[in-house]
Design an enzyme around this catalytic site. Structure first.
Site, PDB file in Angstrom:
ATOM      1  N   GLY A  30       1.543 -13.466  -1.027  1.00  0.00           N
ATOM      2  CA  GLY A  30       1.780 -12.734  -2.060  1.00  0.00           C
ATOM      3  C   GLY A  30       0.834 -12.039  -2.955  1.00  0.00           C
ATOM      4  O   GLY A  30      -0.583 -12.491  -2.745  1.00  0.00           O
ATOM      5  N   TYR A  31       0.946 -11.417  -4.163  1.00  0.00           N
ATOM      6  CA  TYR A  31      -0.152 -10.735  -4.998  1.00  0.00           C
ATOM      7  C   TYR A  31       0.151 -10.982  -6.174  1.00  0.00           C
ATOM      8  O   TYR A  31       1.105 -10.774  -6.967  1.00  0.00           O
ATOM      9  CB  TYR A  31       0.271  -9.114  -4.762  1.00  0.00           C
ATOM     10  N   LEU A  32      -1.043 -11.445  -6.783  1.00  0.00           N
ATOM     11  CA  LEU A  32      -1.223 -11.751  -8.395  1.00  0.00           C
ATOM     12  C   LEU A  32      -1.199 -10.386  -9.011  1.00  0.00           C
ATOM     13  O   LEU A  32      -0.940 -10.225 -10.210  1.00  0.00           O
ATOM     14  CB  LEU A  32      -2.250 -12.678  -8.530  1.00  0.00           C
ATOM     15  N   GLU A  84       3.712 -11.481  -8.024  1.00  0.00           N
ATOM     16  CA  GLU A  84       4.585 -10.524  -8.387  1.00  0.00           C
ATOM     17  C   GLU A  84       5.724 -10.954  -7.269  1.00  0.00           C
ATOM     18  O   GLU A  84       5.536 -11.434  -6.225  1.00  0.00           O
ATOM     19  CB  GLU A  84       3.927  -9.140  -8.061  1.00  0.00           C
TER      20      GLU A  84
END
Length: 158
Positions: A30-32, A84
């Site tokens: 996932g992407y912070l 996100e």
């Protein structure tokens, strides 16, 4: 580890690569932060966790700054909860071809049906030997970046 990542990206036109693979690892990421100028990725790869920061790609999409640090799986699981929306789920196959190692990602979930091969290079001018299962080059095409696939998954493409 800090470095400049140089890689080419290709579509894959058959599943022949699976029989040639010497390793397959499930990846959840996932992407912070998915801003293309500074992506911050959290990844669980097999039984390891990683935090990776990537800078903006050069104009050709061939190279960019990359920093990566191994973290515990429990830390990665906790950070994934802060990411996100739009987690990437895939299996990465390592396939050796003429002294090159291709990383072939077979995507699941909303990106089911997409298979992409990446090849890390020592220099931007390095020649690439292409196996039969390798399709069109998509280096620099933002649609194929994982940080874009989480927002606009393959299943939503026209």
């Amino acid at each position: 580890m800090m470095a400049v990542e140089i890689e080419r990206k290709y579509l894959v036109n058959s599943d022949q690569f699976k029989a040639l693979s010497h390793k397959a690892t499930r990846i959840t990421q996932g992407y912070l932060n998915s801003d293309k100028a500074r992506t911050v990725r959290v990844r669980i790869m097999g039984n390891q966790g990683f935090l990776t920061i990537k800078g903006l790609s050069d104009q050709a999409g061939l190279s960019r700054f990359e920093w990566e640090k191994e973290i515990s799986v429990s830390e990665a699981q906790a950070l994934l909860k802060l990411c996100e929306s739009g987690v990437i789920d895939k299996t990465r196959y390592l396939v050796e071809f003429q002294q090159q190692v291709f990383e072939v990602d077979e995507f699941y979930g909303d990106n089911q049906g997409l298979i992409v091969a990446e090849l890390e290079l020592a220099t931007e001018q390095q020649a690439v030997s292409k196996p039969d299962w390798l399709g069109d080059e998509v280096t620099g095409d933002n649609r194929y970046y994982n940080s874009t696939l989480m927002k606009i998954p393959y299943s939503q493409w026209a």
